[in-house]
Design a protein around this motif. Structure first.
Motif, mmCIF file in Angstrom:
data_model
loop_
_atom_site.group_PDB
_atom_site.id
_atom_site.type_symbol
_atom_site.label_atom_id
_atom_site.label_comp_id
_atom_site.label_asym_id
_atom_site.label_seq_id
_atom_site.Cartn_x
_atom_site.Cartn_y
_atom_site.Cartn_z
ATOM 1 N N PRO A 455 0.849 -1.201 0.000
ATOM 2 C CA PRO A 455 0.000 0.000 0.000
ATOM 3 C C PRO A 455 0.881 1.247 0.000
ATOM 4 C CG PRO A 455 -0.714 -1.551 1.680
ATOM 5 C CD PRO A 455 0.599 -2.055 1.170
ATOM 6 N N PRO A 456 0.571 2.217 -0.843
ATOM 7 C CA PRO A 456 1.433 3.401 -0.935
ATOM 8 C C PRO A 456 1.334 4.334 0.269
ATOM 9 C CG PRO A 456 -0.460 3.604 -2.398
ATOM 10 C CD PRO A 456 -0.535 2.256 -1.797
ATOM 11 N N ARG A 457 0.243 4.229 1.010
ATOM 12 C CA ARG A 457 0.085 5.120 2.171
ATOM 13 C C ARG A 457 -0.167 4.288 3.415
ATOM 14 N NH1 ARG A 457 -3.036 7.576 -1.999
ATOM 15 N NH2 ARG A 457 -2.650 9.816 -2.291
ATOM 16 N N ALA A 458 0.283 4.799 4.521
ATOM 17 C CA ALA A 458 0.003 4.114 5.795
ATOM 18 C C ALA A 458 -0.477 5.147 6.810
ATOM 19 C CB ALA A 458 1.247 3.414 6.304
ATOM 20 N N ILE A 459 -1.241 4.670 7.784
ATOM 21 C CA ILE A 459 -1.732 5.581 8.828
ATOM 22 C C ILE A 459 -0.579 5.895 9.768
ATOM 23 C CG2 ILE A 459 -3.329 5.811 10.774
ATOM 24 C CD1 ILE A 459 -5.126 3.766 9.317
ATOM 25 N N GLN A 460 -0.418 7.167 9.993
ATOM 26 C CA GLN A 460 0.602 7.552 10.980
ATOM 27 C C GLN A 460 -0.037 7.645 12.361
ATOM 28 O OE1 GLN A 460 1.965 11.594 11.229
ATOM 29 N NE2 GLN A 460 4.079 10.901 10.864
ATOM 30 N N ARG A 461 -1.219 8.261 12.377
ATOM 31 C CA ARG A 461 -1.910 8.417 13.658
ATOM 32 C C ARG A 461 -3.320 8.953 13.406
ATOM 33 N NH1 ARG A 461 -1.497 13.997 15.045
ATOM 34 N NH2 ARG A 461 -0.283 15.005 13.428
ATOM 35 N N ALA A 462 -4.121 8.816 14.443
ATOM 36 C CA ALA A 462 -5.448 9.422 14.373
ATOM 37 C C ALA A 462 -5.367 10.825 14.945
ATOM 38 C CB ALA A 462 -6.437 8.596 15.180
ATOM 39 N N VAL A 463 -6.105 11.725 14.363
ATOM 40 C CA VAL A 463 -6.069 13.125 14.780
ATOM 41 C C VAL A 463 -7.377 13.446 15.495
ATOM 42 C CG1 VAL A 463 -6.041 15.491 13.909
ATOM 43 C CG2 VAL A 463 -4.596 13.758 12.842
ATOM 44 N N ASP A 464 -7.253 14.190 16.576
ATOM 45 C CA ASP A 464 -8.475 14.622 17.254
ATOM 46 C C ASP A 464 -9.022 15.840 16.502
ATOM 47 O OD1 ASP A 464 -10.447 15.635 18.802
ATOM 48 O OD2 ASP A 464 -9.300 15.657 20.678
ATOM 49 N N PRO A 465 -10.098 15.664 15.753
ATOM 50 C CA PRO A 465 -10.552 16.776 14.901
ATOM 51 C C PRO A 465 -10.994 17.981 15.708
ATOM 52 C CG PRO A 465 -12.170 15.007 14.927
ATOM 53 C CD PRO A 465 -10.979 14.508 15.675
ATOM 54 N N HIS A 466 -11.530 17.722 16.868
ATOM 55 C CA HIS A 466 -12.053 18.829 17.680
ATOM 56 C C HIS A 466 -10.914 19.671 18.229
ATOM 57 C CE1 HIS A 466 -15.536 16.438 17.101
ATOM 58 N NE2 HIS A 466 -14.984 15.429 17.749
ATOM 59 N N ALA A 467 -9.837 18.968 18.585
ATOM 60 C CA ALA A 467 -8.688 19.706 19.111
ATOM 61 C C ALA A 467 -8.062 20.567 18.017
ATOM 62 C CB ALA A 467 -7.658 18.720 19.663
ATOM 63 N N CYS A 468 -8.203 20.105 16.774
ATOM 64 C CA CYS A 468 -7.580 20.833 15.671
ATOM 65 C C CYS A 468 -8.541 21.785 14.986
ATOM 66 C CB CYS A 468 -7.044 19.858 14.625
ATOM 67 S SG CYS A 468 -5.924 18.662 15.325
ATOM 68 N N GLY A 469 -9.754 21.861 15.472
ATOM 69 C CA GLY A 469 -10.718 22.789 14.879
ATOM 70 C C GLY A 469 -11.349 22.276 13.600
ATOM 71 N N LEU A 470 -11.284 20.949 13.359
ATOM 72 C CA LEU A 470 -11.891 20.408 12.134
ATOM 73 C C LEU A 470 -13.351 20.048 12.381
ATOM 74 C CD1 LEU A 470 -9.003 18.019 11.076
ATOM 75 C CD2 LEU A 470 -9.756 20.054 9.824
ATOM 76 N N ASP A 471 -14.187 20.356 11.427
ATOM 77 C CA ASP A 471 -15.615 20.040 11.543
ATOM 78 C C ASP A 471 -15.889 18.746 10.776
ATOM 79 O OD1 ASP A 471 -18.323 19.857 11.555
ATOM 80 O OD2 ASP A 471 -18.711 21.901 10.852
ATOM 81 N N VAL A 472 -16.057 17.671 11.535
ATOM 82 C CA VAL A 472 -16.232 16.349 10.921
ATOM 83 C C VAL A 472 -17.461 16.331 10.014
ATOM 84 C CG1 VAL A 472 -16.702 13.910 11.401
ATOM 85 C CG2 VAL A 472 -15.033 15.147 12.767
ATOM 86 N N GLY A 473 -18.520 16.958 10.476
ATOM 87 C CA GLY A 473 -19.754 16.986 9.676
ATOM 88 C C GLY A 473 -19.504 17.612 8.314
ATOM 89 N N ALA A 474 -18.800 18.724 8.331
ATOM 90 C CA ALA A 474 -18.513 19.408 7.067
ATOM 91 C C ALA A 474 -17.616 18.547 6.194
ATOM 92 C CB ALA A 474 -17.859 20.751 7.358
ATOM 93 N N LEU A 475 -16.659 17.875 6.828
ATOM 94 C CA LEU A 475 -15.745 17.024 6.042
ATOM 95 C C LEU A 475 -16.492 15.858 5.419
ATOM 96 C CD1 LEU A 475 -12.651 16.922 8.449
ATOM 97 C CD2 LEU A 475 -12.829 18.148 6.280
ATOM 98 N N LEU A 476 -17.397 15.292 6.188
ATOM 99 C CA LEU A 476 -18.154 14.157 5.643
ATOM 100 C C LEU A 476 -19.113 14.587 4.546
ATOM 101 C CD1 LEU A 476 -18.930 12.086 8.858
ATOM 102 C CD2 LEU A 476 -17.597 11.310 6.904
ATOM 103 N N ALA A 477 -19.539 15.826 4.642
ATOM 104 C CA ALA A 477 -20.481 16.308 3.638
ATOM 105 C C ALA A 477 -19.804 16.484 2.277
ATOM 106 C CB ALA A 477 -21.082 17.629 4.102
#
Lengths: 481, 559
Positions: A455-477
């Motif tokens: 596989p060309p990509r691998a997971i490095q880590r999971a990111v806490d979206p809330h801590a980083c200010g990411l809106d999961v709902g918007a991303l999923l949309a």
């Protein structure tokens, strides 16, 4: 007329009202407004309408698909009541009327005006809804409204054309609407439409069996305003997904889903201010909150369906979903009590959704993978370890909505899981280290590169979206092309 | 809801011969379907007719589906439609189509390859939905659970009214950004610098890997069978009652305790209303004492009686077990209930229960003798007679003074069942009752016990001048009682009646009745006297004596 008691459909008053209205309309066709016979029928219909308005606020009688609906609940007529319903449906159709609405201000005079206006419409001359509306206005019956027929054949055929994602969205949204309605009715002490709730659950079970991932995606849309309703639906979806992996039969899945949908119904008996409180609870608030399993069990038992197996399941799930194997949890009992399997499934689903939503048990939402890890740590005490594994198998080690940082410096959000490879989900990469991309890219982390075989990509880590200010709902949309 | 998405049978002009033929076949199949459903509803599983019709239906259906593809039937009101043509209308008020309409089923589609097992399940579902409405599940729910591949349905609920697109749009519009999310996100910071230490990252990833490995390795070894078994073992009522019991046990606030009791009371009432006495008994047994006491409230006893009156063939044994769970205070209410029960079987069951329970509290049962309704007092007299004993006799003595003869009559019958000096004394008093029928009942009861005082009373009565003017039945009873009690000692009294000359009229009848009464005697003198009469010259006398001898032999054989 004897009215068949059926809390699964519209209240018995609905069938009575249809009967009285049909008699009133027939009487108005024969007698004048001052005739003693007419007045008797008018008084009876008025009394029934007043009773219905007292209970419901406003009354809508709708004729659709050869059925009559009372405030959107289908009326189930006793055998002797079908003739009246048939008459009313035929007469409404002749006038092009799909629904009649009586507002709370409707009095006896306005009801009489409706009965005579209804008969004054000459259908043979092509008169219909417009004429009836005009006659009602002229008679000052402002509290009576008539609506045109809505054709639903087309709408009913539409789902066949929907893809899985749209079908899932429709099912999920319907479920939300129904839960909202149920909660509102329960809060006001009105009867709950079990038939509708069961059909919603059937739809969710069908969708989980068909394509659960599409539903999981919808559960990941954390809707701050609709948390209470969305939580119920989410718990239902997760529970059914676990039930499927457990190998439950279809009827059992429906019972499980039904119970999960109602697991928090006790909260309708708590003050809204407490439910929606944005801050941490103090001790007394926690104490009140901890009563919701008891309140829920009582609320469900108060729905008076003593032979309903699904409801009995729901009672046990509402009561037991916060109990824990080590005797902790709530409600506090004098005797040791072991949760039933369905309650243990519900407890898992409830915790997973609550932890990732960050509403009640923790104000800071956890990322889905982190929530699962926390639950795994508590598995011996709080959860059934075997069932927890089934939940993980269902939602994945990185559930949908988890934001992952890849070794390429890219950021992606989990869109689907690969059942055969839980560590390599399908992502939608939405950003790289330079910033957010204009177009998202779908990436299956389990797919190997043709040249390297890896596989060309691998997971490095999971990111806490809330801590980083990411809106999961918007991303999923956002969707990749 | 299953949505039919396959095209319907190839459309043809409505008036073409092919279309007419197709319509005729559909009519035939739907007629057979209707007939089969009726047979399933009417006949027990042991009857061969439903199976026969089902096989016939399957044959017709298979042939039609093979030739024409699927069969889509719309249901509107009390009729079935095929391609907008009415193909079947219910014959009665509550036919098959009307049942489907009532449960919101608007379309049924039968698909090719329909197996007979599926047809069987379909028919069973219909039967369950129509016959067993207690569960509350409608046909659409049951059909969904049956998960039939060859038969699809379409149901309307209220869901069609939900404009899901509008709801979704509104939902999306209302979706507020989560507190803490900001418009500007520093992607470089997220990608470049982890939000945890390097060690924590590694550890988190390692945990994820362990979790995945665990899921993969454990999936075959999980105790799923055990969990499934546990899930299947669910008794709804048992679960509910245990929960309510736990709530009550732990509840400290009196008001909340009371609310839970109310829920239980309501549950009990619901079961009673549905004449489900088995479940009502289980609830009653689980009720706290105070609530259990309330099961004997007048209103609730009335409800119980109403359920017994309304449901023919309900489980009376279960009802009796329910009565056993009721507290002792329930007794007066249950006695009064004797006046509310319309079915004899239910009254008999109640009486049986009162005999059992009333033995411990005869006075409570006997209070029913004062009930203004004569039929209640009469039933209470029956119960007291079956209870027996001195206390019951005392109350029955009062019943002998009841204004209504029907009550007094039952009191005599009840006393007749009690073998004691006291009951004999009461029966002797009844010999003076104004009703001849009642006197005779008392007399028969006493003579059966060879009561000497009654023998004297009978002797006095026979000697009285108006004796010949009594009714024949009463005369015979007195004479029989006299012989039965006094035996050979009755002969001196009877001989004058027999030997006094009389060829016709009352005297002749009395003479023959006296001979017949001798059949009740078993003494040697009576036997010898009868032997002599059997050789008498008069034919009537001779025949009567021979008959009496024969009857005496039968009586001796019996004794």
């Amino acid at each position: 007329m004897a009215i068949e008691q059926d809390s699964a459909a519209a209240a018995p008053i609905a069938a009575q009202l249809v009967h009285d209205l049909h008699v009133l309309i027939k009487a108005a066709a024969v007698y004048g407004p001052n005739n003693a016979g007419y007045l008797q029928h008018s008084a009876r219909a008025g009394e029934t309408l007043r009773e219905a308005l007292k209970d419901e606020g406003a009354v809508q009688l709708e004729s659709r698909d050869e059925q009559l609906f009372f405030n959107r609940l289908r009326i189930r007529f006793p055998t002797e009541g079908t003739a009246g319903a048939r008459f009313l449906m035929d007469e409404l159709r002749r006038r092009g009327v799909g629904a009649v609405e009586f507002a709370s201000a409707c009095d006896q005079a306005q009801l009489d005006a409706f009965a005579f206006a209804f008969n004054a419409v000459q259908t043979r001359k092509g008169e219909g809804l417009d004429k009836l509306s005009a006659l009602l206005r002229a008679a000052g019956a402002a509290a009576v409204e008539v609506r045109k027929i809505v054709e639903t054949e087309e709408a009913r055929a539409a789902p066949a054309a929907l893809d899985d994602a749209s079908a899932a969205k429709k099912t999920f949204t319907r479920a939300l609407c129904v839960v909202e309605d149920i909660m509102a009715r329960a809060r006001e002490g009105q009867p709950v439409d079990f038939v509708q709730a069961k059909r919603v659950v059937h739809g969710l079970v069908d969708r989980v069996l068909e394509d659960e991932q599409a539903l999981f995606e919808l559960t990941a849309l954390r809707d701050y305003d609709e948390y209470t309703y969305a939580h119920c639906v989410n718990v239902c979806v997760y529970s059914v997904a676990v039930g499927v992996r457990l190998g439950l039969e279809r009827a059992q899945l429906a019972e499980l889903g039904f119970g999960a949908l109602f697991h928090d119904i006790g909260k309708v008996k708590l003050p809204l201010a407490l439910i929606n409180k944005p801050d941490e609870f103090d001790d007394s608030e926690w104490e009140a909150m901890r009563r919701h399993p008891v309140l829920g069990a009582r609320e469900l038992l108060g729905m008076r369906r003593p032979h309903d197996r699904a409801l009995a399941r729901a009672v046990s799930m509402a009561f037991e979903h916060h109990l824990k194997a080590d005797g902790s949890g709530y409600p506090r009992l004098r005797r040791a009590r072991r949760q039933g399997v369905f309650s243990r499934i519900c407890a898992l689903a409830d915790s997973f959704d609550a932890l990732t939503s960050g509403r009640v048990y923790t104000r800071k939402p956890l990322s889905p993978d982190e929530a699962l890890r926390r639950m795994a740590e508590d598995a011996d005490v709080a959860y059934d370890p075997a069932l927890l594994l089934l939940l993980i198998a269902a939602v994945g080690v990185f559930p949908i909505g988890t934001v992952l940082a890849l070794d390429t410096g890219e950021l992606g959000i989990v869109r689907r899981n690969n059942p055969g490879d839980l560590l390599r989900p399908v992502l939608e990469v939405f950003a790289d280290a330079d910033g957010e991309r204009a177009a998202v890219e779908a990436v299956d982390l389990s797919a190997s590169d043709a040249r390297t075989g890896r596989p060309p990509r691998a997971i490095q880590r999971a990111v806490d979206p809330h801590a980083c200010g990411l809106d999961v709902g918007a991303l999923l949309a956002r969707r990749s092309p | 809801m299953n949505v039919v998405d396959s095209p319907q049978t190839t459309p043809q002009p409505k008036d073409s011969p092919e279309a007419r033929a197709a319509l005729a076949r559909v009519r035939e199949v739907v007629g057979c379907l209707d007939k089969t459903v009726k047979a399933f509803l009417l006949y027990p599983p042991s009857n061969p007719l439903p199976a026969q019709f089902k096989a016939e239906l399957h044959g017709m259906m298979t042939s039609l589906l093979d030739e024409q593809g699927e069969l889509e039937l719309s249901i509107r009101g009390d009729a079935f439609y095929f391609a907008e043509e009415k193909v079947r209308k219910d014959a009665g008020a509550d036919g098959f189509a009307a049942s489907l309409t009532r449960d919101g089923i608007v379309k049924l589609t039968f698909r090719p390859g329909l197996a007979i097992e599926e047809l069987d399940r379909f028919l069973e579902v219909i039967k369950k939905a129509v016959k067993d409405r207690l569960g509350g599940d409608d046909l659409a729910t049951l059909l969904w659970e049956a998960s039939l591949k060859g038969i699809e349905y379409e149901a309307v609920g209220g869901l069609e009214a939900v404009d899901y697109e509008a709801a979704e749009r509104s939902r999306a519009a209302r979706r507020a950004p989560r507190p803490g999310t900001s418009a500007r996100v520093d992607y470089a910071a997220i990608a470049g610098s982890p939000d945890g230490a390097a060690g924590a990252q590694t550890s988190a990833m390692a945990r994820s890997r362990r979790m995945a490995a665990l899921v993969e390795s454990a999936s075959g070894a999980l105790p799923l069978d055990v969990l499934r078994g546990e899930a299947a073992q669910f008794d709804p009522l048992d679960s509910t009652l245990r929960i309510l019991g736990d709530i009550l046990d732990a509840e400290e606030a009196p008001a909340e305790f009371r609310r839970t009791c109310d829920v239980m009371d309501d549950l009990y009432d619901r079961f009673i209303a549905q004449a489900d006495f088995h479940s009502a008994r289980r609830v009653c047994a689980a009720l706290p004492e105070d609530s259990r006491r309330r099961t004997s409230d007048e209103r609730r006893i009335e409800q119980l009686c109403g359920a017994l009156n309304a449901s023919d063939g309900c489980d009376l044994d279960a009802c009796r077990r329910l009565l056993s769970e009721m507290p002792e205070q329930a007794l007066p209410g249950l006695v009064a209930a004797l006046g509310l029960l319309e079915r004899r079987a239910a009254r008999d069951m109640f009486c049986g229960f009162l005999v059992e329970r009333g033995a411990k509290d005869v006075d409570a049962v006997a209070a029913g003798l004062s009930d203004a309704r004569w039929y209640v007092a009469r039933n209470v007299a029956i119960v007291l007679g079956r209870i027996g004993g001195a206390r019951a006799c005392e109350h029955l003595a009062k019943a002998l003074r009841h204004a209504d003869e029907r009550v007094r009559r039952e009191a005599v019958a009840a006393l007749a069942r009690v073998d004691s000096e006291e009951s004999r004394g009461q029966l002797r008093k009844a010999l003076r009752d104004g009703s001849s029928e009642l006197r005779l009942r008392a007399l028969n009861a006493l003579s059966g016990r060879r009561d000497a005082e009654s023998g004297e009373a009978a002797a006095r009565r026979v000697r009285e001048a108006d004796f010949p003017r009594l009714g024949a039945e009463e005369r015979q009873d007195w004479l029989r009682a006299l012989v039965r009690i006094k035996g050979d000692a009755a002969l001196p009294l009877l001989r004058p009646l027999i030997e006094r000359w009389g060829l016709w009229g009352a005297r002749r009848r009395l003479r023959l009745e006296a001979v017949a009464a001798l059949a009740e005697g078993s003494g040697p003198e009576t036997a010898a006297y009868l032997q002599g009469l059997a050789a008498a010259r008069g034919k009537a006398l001779r025949d009567a004596a021979v008959q009496a001898q024969q009857k005496a032999r039968v009586n001796r054989g019996r004794s």
